[in-house]
Design a protein around this motif. Structure first.
Motif, PDB file in Angstrom:
ATOM      1  N   GLU A 255     -12.846 -39.290   8.525  1.00  0.00           N
ATOM      2  CA  GLU A 255     -12.636 -39.116   9.963  1.00  0.00           C
ATOM      3  C   GLU A 255     -11.225 -39.510  10.386  1.00  0.00           C
ATOM      4  OE1 GLU A 255     -15.013 -37.689  11.923  1.00  0.00           O
ATOM      5  OE2 GLU A 255     -16.015 -37.453   9.981  1.00  0.00           O
ATOM      6  N   PHE A 256     -10.486 -40.151   9.481  1.00  0.00           N
ATOM      7  CA  PHE A 256      -9.149 -40.638   9.834  1.00  0.00           C
ATOM      8  C   PHE A 256      -8.070 -39.789   9.157  1.00  0.00           C
ATOM      9  CE2 PHE A 256     -11.929 -44.215  10.525  1.00  0.00           C
ATOM     10  CZ  PHE A 256     -11.370 -44.894  11.585  1.00  0.00           C
ATOM     11  N   VAL A 257      -6.838 -39.943   9.634  1.00  0.00           N
ATOM     12  CA  VAL A 257      -5.689 -39.304   9.004  1.00  0.00           C
ATOM     13  C   VAL A 257      -5.515 -39.935   7.617  1.00  0.00           C
ATOM     14  CG1 VAL A 257      -3.203 -38.886   9.197  1.00  0.00           C
ATOM     15  CG2 VAL A 257      -4.620 -39.029  11.259  1.00  0.00           C
ATOM     16  N   PRO A 258      -5.414 -39.114   6.556  1.00  0.00           N
ATOM     17  CA  PRO A 258      -5.276 -39.697   5.219  1.00  0.00           C
ATOM     18  C   PRO A 258      -3.992 -40.511   5.063  1.00  0.00           C
ATOM     19  CG  PRO A 258      -5.290 -37.286   5.111  1.00  0.00           C
ATOM     20  CD  PRO A 258      -5.452 -37.664   6.540  1.00  0.00           C
ATOM     21  N   PHE A 259      -4.078 -41.570   4.255  1.00  0.00           N
ATOM     22  CA  PHE A 259      -2.937 -42.449   4.020  1.00  0.00           C
ATOM     23  C   PHE A 259      -1.912 -41.729   3.150  1.00  0.00           C
ATOM     24  CE2 PHE A 259      -0.786 -45.812   1.591  1.00  0.00           C
ATOM     25  CZ  PHE A 259      -0.361 -46.623   2.629  1.00  0.00           C
ATOM     26  N   ASP A 260      -0.660 -41.734   3.593  1.00  0.00           N
ATOM     27  CA  ASP A 260       0.405 -41.087   2.821  1.00  0.00           C
ATOM     28  C   ASP A 260       1.264 -42.165   2.166  1.00  0.00           C
ATOM     29  OD1 ASP A 260       2.443 -39.613   1.770  1.00  0.00           O
ATOM     30  OD2 ASP A 260       3.164 -38.785   3.684  1.00  0.00           O
ATOM     31  N   PRO A 261       1.211 -42.291   0.827  1.00  0.00           N
ATOM     32  CA  PRO A 261       1.974 -43.354   0.152  1.00  0.00           C
ATOM     33  C   PRO A 261       3.481 -43.223   0.358  1.00  0.00           C
ATOM     34  CG  PRO A 261       0.511 -42.199  -1.384  1.00  0.00           C
ATOM     35  CD  PRO A 261       0.470 -41.456  -0.106  1.00  0.00           C
ATOM     36  N   GLN A 262       3.959 -41.983   0.601  1.00  0.00           N
ATOM     37  CA  GLN A 262       5.394 -41.771   0.800  1.00  0.00           C
ATOM     38  C   GLN A 262       5.845 -42.226   2.182  1.00  0.00           C
ATOM     39  OE1 GLN A 262       7.075 -40.978  -1.885  1.00  0.00           O
ATOM     40  NE2 GLN A 262       5.102 -40.760  -2.937  1.00  0.00           N
ATOM     41  N   ALA A 263       4.962 -42.099   3.162  1.00  0.00           N
ATOM     42  CA  ALA A 263       5.279 -42.517   4.532  1.00  0.00           C
ATOM     43  C   ALA A 263       4.115 -43.334   5.075  1.00  0.00           C
ATOM     44  CB  ALA A 263       5.536 -41.295   5.414  1.00  0.00           C
ATOM     45  N   PRO A 264       3.997 -44.604   4.628  1.00  0.00           N
ATOM     46  CA  PRO A 264       2.824 -45.411   4.998  1.00  0.00           C
ATOM     47  C   PRO A 264       2.740 -45.696   6.499  1.00  0.00           C
ATOM     48  CG  PRO A 264       4.102 -46.457   3.240  1.00  0.00           C
ATOM     49  CD  PRO A 264       4.938 -45.369   3.804  1.00  0.00           C
ATOM     50  N   THR A 265       1.540 -45.503   7.040  1.00  0.00           N
ATOM     51  CA  THR A 265       1.262 -45.899   8.420  1.00  0.00           C
ATOM     52  C   THR A 265       0.122 -46.914   8.353  1.00  0.00           C
ATOM     53  OG1 THR A 265      -0.159 -43.974   8.539  1.00  0.00           O
ATOM     54  CG2 THR A 265       2.010 -43.796   9.593  1.00  0.00           C
ATOM     55  N   PHE A 266      -0.231 -47.507   9.492  1.00  0.00           N
ATOM     56  CA  PHE A 266      -1.278 -48.523   9.486  1.00  0.00           C
ATOM     57  C   PHE A 266      -2.610 -47.902   9.043  1.00  0.00           C
ATOM     58  CE2 PHE A 266      -4.230 -51.674  10.960  1.00  0.00           C
ATOM     59  CZ  PHE A 266      -3.555 -52.859  10.731  1.00  0.00           C
ATOM     60  N   PRO A 267      -3.239 -48.433   7.981  1.00  0.00           N
ATOM     61  CA  PRO A 267      -4.469 -47.810   7.447  1.00  0.00           C
ATOM     62  C   PRO A 267      -5.716 -48.170   8.261  1.00  0.00           C
ATOM     63  CG  PRO A 267      -3.335 -49.172   5.795  1.00  0.00           C
ATOM     64  CD  PRO A 267      -2.794 -49.530   7.133  1.00  0.00           C
ATOM     65  N   TRP A 268      -5.879 -47.498   9.389  1.00  0.00           N
ATOM     66  CA  TRP A 268      -7.026 -47.781  10.262  1.00  0.00           C
ATOM     67  C   TRP A 268      -8.358 -47.486   9.573  1.00  0.00           C
ATOM     68  CZ3 TRP A 268      -6.210 -50.729  14.237  1.00  0.00           C
ATOM     69  CH2 TRP A 268      -4.959 -50.712  14.868  1.00  0.00           C
ATOM     70  N   SER A 269      -8.357 -46.492   8.667  1.00  0.00           N
ATOM     71  CA  SER A 269      -9.611 -46.113   8.016  1.00  0.00           C
ATOM     72  C   SER A 269     -10.135 -47.248   7.139  1.00  0.00           C
ATOM     73  CB  SER A 269      -9.408 -44.849   7.187  1.00  0.00           C
ATOM     74  OG  SER A 269      -8.379 -45.042   6.241  1.00  0.00           O
ATOM     75  N   THR A 270      -9.266 -47.800   6.287  1.00  0.00           N
ATOM     76  CA  THR A 270      -9.691 -48.888   5.400  1.00  0.00           C
ATOM     77  C   THR A 270     -10.066 -50.116   6.217  1.00  0.00           C
ATOM     78  OG1 THR A 270      -8.069 -48.024   3.850  1.00  0.00           O
ATOM     79  CG2 THR A 270      -9.056 -50.130   3.303  1.00  0.00           C
ATOM     80  N   LEU A 271      -9.251 -50.394   7.267  1.00  0.00           N
ATOM     81  CA  LEU A 271      -9.536 -51.552   8.111  1.00  0.00           C
ATOM     82  C   LEU A 271     -10.918 -51.419   8.759  1.00  0.00           C
ATOM     83  CD1 LEU A 271      -8.254 -54.211   9.264  1.00  0.00           C
ATOM     84  CD2 LEU A 271      -7.733 -52.873  11.295  1.00  0.00           C
TER      85      LEU A 271
END
Lengths: 180, 131
Positions: free
Chosen positions: A54-70
């Protein structure tokens, strides 16, 4: 009124005697424990995957705050806090609760490996502030959620826990549990 | 993007294996490491061990997938299934909560530091070795 009280007292004594002769909580649970852990683990992993979709996938090249894992980690910490508080207060009854929902589901629904890999990408960025904020929020809020889950369950159990407590209908069941 | 049934079944199956591995390897590591530890009071070594080991495997899987050595479906199954399930955050949170509630702040700080530093270092090692 007197008749009802006497009947209630008798029911409490009967329930306590029944609890005393029933087999220990571990006999059935230990035989099925691996199965319960596996089923909980399968459901927890699928649940985590579906929530993270349901969340935007985490991009290792351009990391953003990982709301999905949190999100999955905080939700799982809340549930595990509650499950363990319940199991401890009720002498591990029902016996399936801890292996199925605690070890299996909550253990698998939450994850640390993803947190580690996400932090590694953040550090490689280097986005040190993001990594620090992510770890701080995860663990501070994780501990807070575990506390909330545990306290909610303890409060709910205490509210219906007295042998002749205010909640009339739940009285007999609670007293029987307390006798175990 | 729709998720294939293969991926979902794979995540469920390896997730079950991951949970069993965490339960058994965790219990084994917990007993073994607490036996050789200096302190008599049990430290959550089991959870720490599976979290560090699982972080290492996810590092490997991530690097192998980005190098094209394994397919993205395989990486998704192993990463979301096995690695996600073998490691756990909820147990760490509850352990820390109990240590804090018992006012064992140094213990909580050590558990937190070992989990974070061990996990990140293991993930980095996995990414580097396979990258």
């Amino acid at each position: 009124m007197l008749g009802r009280l006497a009947a209630e007292q008798w029911a409490i004594r009967f329930a306590r005697r029944l609890a005393a002769v029933s087999p220990p909580a571990h006999s059935v649970a230990s035989r099925f424990e691996p199965l319960l852990v596996a089923v909980g683990g399968a459901l927890g992993s699928l649940g985590r995957f579906l929530v993270e979709q349901e969340f935007v996938p985490f991009d290792p090249q351009a990391p953003t705050f990982p709301w999905s894992t949190l999100s999955v980690n905080l939700l799982g910490a809340l549930v595990l806090g509650g499950v363990l508080a319940f199991a401890e207060r009720r002498g591990d009854r029902p016996a399936w609760l801890r292996p199925l929902v605690g070890v299996g589901f909550c253990g698998s629904f939450t994850t640390l490996s993803t947190v580690s890999v996400e932090c590694t990408s953040m550090l490689a960025g280097p986005h040190l502030g993001l990594a620090a904020a992510y770890l701080a929020v995860s663990f501070l809020a994780g501990v807070a959620m575990a506390t909330v889950g545990s306290r909610l369950v303890k409060r709910a159990l205490a509210a219906g826990g007295g042998p002749l407590g205010p909640s009339g209908s739940g009285t007999i069941a609670s007293a029987a549990e307390a006798g175990r | 993007m729709t998720t294939s049934l293969e991926t979902l079944l794979g995540i469920a199956a390896t997730g079950a294996i991951g949970a069993l591995t965490r339960h058994h390897l965790g219990a084994f590591a917990h007993l073994s490491l607490n036996r050789i530890a200096v302190h008599t009071e049990a430290f959550p070594f089991g959870t720490l061990t599976v979290n560090v080991a699982g972080s290492f495997v996810l590092g490997l899987v991530t690097a192998l997938a980005s190098a094209g050595s394994i397919t993205l479906v395989a990486a998704s199954i192993l990463g979301n299934g096995f690695c996600g399930a073998v490691t756990t955050f909820s147990t760490v949170a509850v352990d820390l909560e109990r240590m804090v509630a018992a006012r064992r702040f140094a213990r909580a700080a050590i558990d937190l530091a070992l989990t974070v530093v061990g996990g990140v270092a293991a993930a980095w090692l996995g990414l580097t070795l396979a990258g």
